[in-house]
Each structure stands twice: as C-alpha cells, then as structure tokens.
Design an enzyme around this catalytic site. Sequence first.
Site, PDB file in Angstrom:
ATOM      1  N   ASP A 413       0.821  -1.208   0.000  1.00  0.00           N
ATOM      2  CA  ASP A 413       0.000   0.000   0.000  1.00  0.00           C
ATOM      3  C   ASP A 413       0.857   1.261   0.000  1.00  0.00           C
ATOM      4  O   ASP A 413       1.913   1.315   0.640  1.00  0.00           O
ATOM      5  CB  ASP A 413      -0.900  -0.017   1.248  1.00  0.00           C
ATOM      6  CG  ASP A 413      -1.778   1.204   1.361  1.00  0.00           C
ATOM      7  OD1 ASP A 413      -2.661   1.372   0.512  1.00  0.00           O
ATOM      8  OD2 ASP A 413      -1.562   2.002   2.300  1.00  0.00           O
ATOM      9  N   GLU A 466       1.157  -0.551  -5.129  1.00  0.00           N
ATOM     10  CA  GLU A 466       0.239   0.552  -5.403  1.00  0.00           C
ATOM     11  C   GLU A 466       1.113   1.804  -5.490  1.00  0.00           C
ATOM     12  O   GLU A 466       1.495   2.376  -4.472  1.00  0.00           O
ATOM     13  CB  GLU A 466      -0.805   0.714  -4.301  1.00  0.00           C
ATOM     14  CG  GLU A 466      -1.786   1.817  -4.618  1.00  0.00           C
ATOM     15  CD  GLU A 466      -2.454   2.430  -3.396  1.00  0.00           C
ATOM     16  OE1 GLU A 466      -3.479   3.105  -3.563  1.00  0.00           O
ATOM     17  OE2 GLU A 466      -1.945   2.241  -2.272  1.00  0.00           O
TER      18      GLU A 466
END
Length: 733
Positions: A413, A466
């Site tokens: 993330d 990401e």
Amino acid sequence: MQVTRVKQIAQQLEHATCSQPFSVLGPIETGSKTKIRVWRPDASSIEISWPDTALPKVMLKPLTEAGLFEGEITKAQSAQVYWVTIHNKADSYIYCDPYQFVDNAYHAVHYIDSKPENLYHQAGAQLITVTPEKGEALPATRFCVYAPNASSVSLIGDFNQWDGRLHPMEKTSLGYWVLVVPNLGEGERYKYQIKDAHGHELPHKTDPLGFSAEQYPSHASKIFNHDKYQWNDDAWLASRKQNKYANPMSIYEVHLGSWKRPDADSGQRYLTYEELADDLIPYAKEMGYTHLELLPVSEFPFDGSWGYQPVGMFAPTSRFGNPDAFKYFVDKCHQADLGVIIDWVPAHFPEDGHGLARFDGSHVYEYEDPRRGWHPDWNSCIYDFGKQTVRQFLVANALFWLDKFHVDGLRVDAVASMLYLDYSRNEGEWIPNVDGGNENYEAISLLRWMNEEVYKHYPDAMTIAEESTSFPKVSRPVFEGGLGFGFKWNMGWMHDSLTYIAKDPAYRNYHHGEITFSMVYSFDENFVLPISHDEVVHGKGSLLHKMPGDEWQQAANVRCYAGFMYGHPGKKLNFMGNEFAQSKEWNHDTSLDWHLLEHKKHKGIQSLYKALNQFYTSTPAMYEQDHSHHGFAWVDHENADQSVVSFVRTSLDGKQKVYVICNFTPIPREHYRVGVDGAGELALALNTDSQVFWGSDYPVDSHVTPTPVAWNNRDHSISINLPPLSTVFYITK
C-alpha cells in the site's frame, strides 16, 4: 552481600527499575558457593524444592522486608531445575523460577540480526522447551522485545496479575530484553511494562512481534503456537510455479468485515474466517475470479481505518478468529484453486499508546523529525526506513505472511508515499536527501531488499505495488535497476478511464485521449488494472453512480466500461460490489447490498462480470501477452467523433485473435466497419449489451466473415452492428 547493595536491589525490584535481573535473581555463584535469590513482594516465606525428592528442601531467608529472599544450595541441587513455593497470609502457590534459565533467555538474540526471518523465529513470544542438565524437559515461553532506550522492561499478564514488579526482563547488548517463563503456554495474555530512559512508565505495550492479539479494551498480545496447523494445499503450491505473467489473474478485492454480515438476529458481529471460507470462496469461484485480495488483515485498533493503520503486524486480526482460523481460510482458498493476496502496509502506523509509536519512550520505529516521521495524510507515524532494526522488522514481516500463512502475494500500500520525501508536503515541511532531491533513498533501498528477500525465499509468490507516480521500473528486477516488484497497479489507466466514463457521452469526443492514452505506457510495467475500494468511498460514489444518464444508461456505461477493462492489457482487479453494481458508496460498517440481486439490472450486471471472468480466463489471447506489446494492436484509436475504439488481442502463438470494439455513446452504429487481419470467420464471443446482462439486445451478428475491403490499414474488414454503450468481442474460429 552488603546491606546497602541489598537495599538498592530491593528498591529497584520494588519500583520495577531493574535492568539486569539475572545478576541479582536466580542462582548466584559467590566463590565456591551457590545461592538462590528470589524476589516476591507478596511472600511471608519462600521454600525451594526439586522434583528429585531425595534433594532436601531449602527455606530462604528474607534479606529485606520488601520481599527479597536468599538461601544457599548444594552442588547437587544446582544441577537440577528448582521450584519456588510462596507462602503468604492468604495461601500458598508454587512456580518454576524463570531466573534460572539464563542461557535459554540469551539464546533469543543469537544470530537474530544475521537473517531477516530470524526475527520472527527468535523474538516475540516463542514456545520452547528447556532441558536441564538433570531432570525432565519443561515447556516454556521465551520472550524477547526490542527496546534499546528503555531503563527497564517487565513482562506482565494474567499469570502475574499484570504486576510489573514480578517479572523484570534482562537487557542485552543488542537492545533486546529477554526472559524465559516455564509452564507458560498458548493462549496466555501478556504485554510489556516499559519505563523510558528517565524512568517514566509508558502505556503498556503490546508485543511488536505478537502472533495473536485481543481487541479493545485490552489490546493484549497472546502466546500462539504456529506449528499446530496441518496444511492441505500442496497441490496449489505446486501449481503456483506457473508463469504469472502469461496466465490470467482476475482479483476480487474484499474487505472481510463488510463483504457480508450475518443475519440481523446475530447483531452486528462479523463473519468468522471459517464462515467466510464457507461463503466467500464458493462465491468467488462461481464468479470466475482467480484471486482474492484482502484489505489488510494485520491487527489494527480502529475499524474505520479498514486495516490500513496496523499495529499488530505479525497477527491476523482477531475480529474474525484466531491465526489458525485465518490459515484455514487461506488453505480452503488454495484447495479451491483460489489465490490469496493480502494488503501489506509498511508506509505508516498509528500512534496508539499500546503500539509502536515511541515504543520505549524514544523513536524506536519511526523517524524522530516530524518532517520525516509524521504522515500528514493519515495523521500517523512513518517507519525509519534507514534504521537497520526497522528494516529487518519490515522485511521479516513480509516473509512471515508468506511463510506462516502461505499467502500468495503482498500488495504494498501507498508506495508513492514511501518513495518521495515531499509526498503531500508543502515547501519547508520536508527534508531533502543527501543530494538535495526528494527521493527517499532509504525507502527505495528497503523496498528493493524486501522484494529480493521475497523472491529469493518464495519465487512462486508475488509482490504488487500501489504506486501512483511515474517512478521508473517499479516492476522490474533489482538487478536491472528496478524496485523489484512483480506487478504495479496502473493508477494512470484507472484515473483517466474513470474520468472519461463519468463524462456525458455527448462530450466524450472532446476527451478521447483519456481512454486511449494508457497504451502509450502500458508495457513499461507489469500492470494490474485496479478499480479498488479507494474509488468507491469518500464522496466518490459507487461505480454505478459515477456514470451519467438515466437508469438504463448508467447500467450500460458500467457494462461497456467493464468490457473495455477486460479487453485492455493488464491483470484485473475489482472491489467487491462492483460486480453487481452496488448502488451506494461502500460502507465498512455494513454489508454489501446483496438484496439488489433481486432486481434484473443488478443480476444482469453480475452475470456480465461472471461471463467476462470466464471468457478472460479461458481465452489465451486475453491474458498470455498482457505485458508485451506483441499481444496488442490498435485497430482504430482515432475515431473521436463517434467515441469508438477498437483493438485486437493476440495469443502467444499468434493463432488466436480477439477483436474488442467499444462504443462509448448511446447511439447504435449499423454496418460499422472494422479492419481485421486475414479472411477467417469471426464469432461473437461476448456482447455487453445482451439482454442476459440487462442490455437492449440490439441485434448483433453472431458470426461474421471478413471481406477484402481495406480498412484501418488492414487488407480485410468486417461490417457489424455496434450496440449503444457496449463492448463486443469477436474471436477467430
């Protein structure tokens, strides 16, 4: 022992400020004699005994009124494990003295820093067996926690009434504090009582390496045995060796707490890992997904963070069950040929008192300067990516999930927030690197190391970034100068295509480049196309309600867009609810609106996603060359006037071709001509406008034969009816 020294020791123990208890408690060698010293502030008298009843018991003498006792033992007695019987006014109880297991405690830090995985094998609460020189082996738990700047650390739990005076831990030269407690086993709750460098007591801390944890209000860590679960996924692990880039990957992103809730009469509880295995896995398989991606399962304190503010990095959240229950869920996924990816969050962590922030009163895990150690977007701490102990902690954690839970991948993330020192910061709010730039060299180094370790130990697993910027070579190997990830989310495609599809079709012709631009860079990285949870929260609206027009046009736009997504090069990811056109924004506190499937519109869209998954996963041209320009060619990307794009996907052997034609207007196109390669007959493989999907069922030829009419720089072409707001797929026979 001198009276003054005795008083000093007793005072340290009484105030839980003793940092070297092994030197003052347990067996103490004094010249030719061996003494046993025990600290127990609730004792009126203390007796030492041995399992060998031939050895006489020894009564200890009080050295102070506070509870420090001492007695002399023989050489024969010192060769065996001894037990301590405490007598007080209320009752008596017996335990095995932890302070006789010095060598076992120090073993926790042997080679702990030589390999990252050593951390979760040696630190935290490890179930071990202590084997004395004579006598039977004993089960025990070895505790090891890193708190280099603490003045004292005590182990506390139900076993000592959370009294920080009773189990002081020993500080080692590496900054770890250690203690072995016999006959303390699985399920016991514990924390650490830590005093900072100035002796000030901090909020009780959970174990950074804790394998299991409780929810609010205790947030206690729990001893857990990772060796009990029997896995049944050998066949899956063997099949995982296939080339991921040349195989289909359709990912169903799931927030376990709100995918589905139990019946109303069950209150607001969550589904357990076992219940999710019974319900979620069959659904994902029926829908044709190849992988589940779970929002972070690492333990976290606040429901509203969705798991992205983790505290227990080594513990799956107990909201849904214990760690073995999560293993069961993963195991059942694998037995159903369903991969499991978990979101992993090394970008930040919350400052909750029981967590990592200012762990020993100093910045053990986070950067000290708030210009580097505080994240303005999430009001949370940032790991010190340059500190070796922190780097080992994070790399060990990545390996841990692949090792102990058999997960197939880590989606990392917020990578962009790690890569750039000025991420979400204004001028003067960040510190440049040594070269005066904004790249965080320490984070870059960490990510490279993490990826190298993951692929070295688990070459069949994958890491996914990401990453929302143009940072180069995110999904290229480290030895080629890349970050080393296996895949990268295509955030540019997501942003441009969603911006385009949200516009009124009457204006799409002015923004045609937004739907075609992604192919300029589509093969620069190994991309995953994400329509994730971030796109359906915080006022962005659901996927359905991003679409313009009346009810039918909104649904048709969803269908057309889904077809475009599945036709476009790149692996696929859709957040839960997208597949049946959830009407409302995602709400983590409630279940998805499954009742919508009673309506033909939503049932039809769900049927489309199922059909798209089945077509995608069964058609080599749609996935074999997802990451190679040889597998894609534009047929026509310049028809802005009619807002139509067409392209062809090709299998690795070149024998199979799929022509994808997208009409982004509500105007049907009769006799629409499309250039094709060769004269072979084409069959309609899928039409998003079919009545099965709640479409208009505008008439479309099921088979077409190309004619030698040059079109789109090709020698042959077909003439088809192109339904309104639709994507159609024609495949070579």
